[in-house]
Structure formats: C-alpha cells, structure tokens
Design a protein around this motif. Structure first.
Motif: not given
Length: 187
Positions: A54-61, A74-77, A98-103, A146-152
């Motif tokens: 499930l987690e890859p789906i969360v990160y891609h979303l 997320i960056a604050d964590t 971190f994980h909860r904020r990404v979710a 991961l955060l940079n990848a989410i940003r971009t």
C-alpha cells in the motif's frame, strides 16, 4: 495480547467502575507463550507485507496531490529528525510523523485511515530497530530524497527510495514479501 492471557487463565478482566485487569495465575503455560510468539511473528510479517503493497500508492498519490503546505509539514519532520539526530526516541517519533504526513498529503481519507492503522501497529516493531545517529542520518537522506521526489513528481525516484525503506525493515525482521506494487503513471 491480553485476550490470549485471559483465555489461558493467567489474567482476569472485569469491566465496570471497579473493574480492571487482574492476575489470576502467575503460571503462564509454555504452549501459550509459543503460540503467542508465533502469532506475533506472523502478524509482523503480514503488517510489513501489507505496508509494502500500500505505501507506494500513498507516496505516488502524495506526489500528485500534495499541497505546498502539506509538503512543508513533511519537511518539518525531516528537520525535527536532523535537530535530534542523537536522540533515538525523537528519531522514532519523527519517523512516524513523516509517514503519517505523507499519507495525509495523498489526499485519500480511507487510505490515510488504513495506513494510520498499519503504522500504529508497526510502531512497536520500529522501536526494536536501531535508531542511532547513523541510522537517523540514513533516514534523513532517504526521506529527503522522497520529499524531493514528491515535490518534483518524480515517480521513478519514489520507487527507488521506497525500496530502500522496505528492504531495511524486511531484513531487520527477516520478512520476505512475495508481492510488491509497481506503479505505472499514465498521462
């Protein structure tokens, strides 16, 4: 669990104002300990495997849906982790945040509740992991990528970085997941 000990006659659980958990016998049957330990191992393996699915789906979303405010949260964590790099309790706490904020950033309330439940159950396992400054530095590195990848919206980097986090947990607990999720972006 308390229910296992109750049904085995070790504990007595009473509801109500004068209720509580009471020791019925100090003798814990060996077979109960063995069954319970195996149950815990199996449960941990199931949690880790479910997280891997499930987690890859969360990160891609999150990459597709995260607002600038969510990304900053997320960056604050990561900043919290860096600030307390030598405090294992704070590393573990920031890791969970971190994980909860990404979710949350994924924008899907049902998936958020599901992942929150998985993370809550995984928390005791995470406490068994090494959380020294070297491990904390590794988390900061992977989570920053991961955060940079989410940003971009870099879905390939998300896949690669997540694989590192999965492997670390699976190796630590000797769990081999049979399945994984591969995300194919369209459009």
């Amino acid at each position: 669990s308390l229910r296992v000990l109750e049904t085995s006659g070790v504990l007595k659980i009473r509801a109500g104002q004068s209720g509580g958990v009471f020791v019925a016998s100090e003798m814990v049957p060996v077979d109960v300990l063995g069954r319970n330990n195996q149950h815990e191992v199996d449960h941990a393996a199931e949690l880790i495997a479910t997280r891997r699915l499930l987690e890859p789906i969360v990160y891609h979303l999150a990459a597709d849906n995260a607002s600038e405010d969510a990304i900053e949260r997320i960056a604050d964590t990561i900043k919290l982790m860096e600030k307390h790099i030598s405090d294992p309790r704070m590393i573990q706490r920031a890791d969970g945040m971190f994980h909860r904020r990404v979710a949350h950033a994924a924008g899907n309330p049902i998936l958020l509740r599901t992942m929150d439940s998985i993370y809550r159950e995984l928390n005791p396992l995470r406490g068994a992991l090494s959380t020294d400054a070297v491990h904390g530095g590794h988390l900061v590195d992977v989570y920053s990528r991961l955060l940079n990848a989410i940003r971009t919206r870099d879905h390939d980097t998300i896949e690669k970085a997540l694989e590192e986090t999965f492997v670390a947990l699976e190796v630590e607990f000797n769990v081999r997941s049979r399945f994984a999720t591969r995300v194919i972006t369209t459009g």
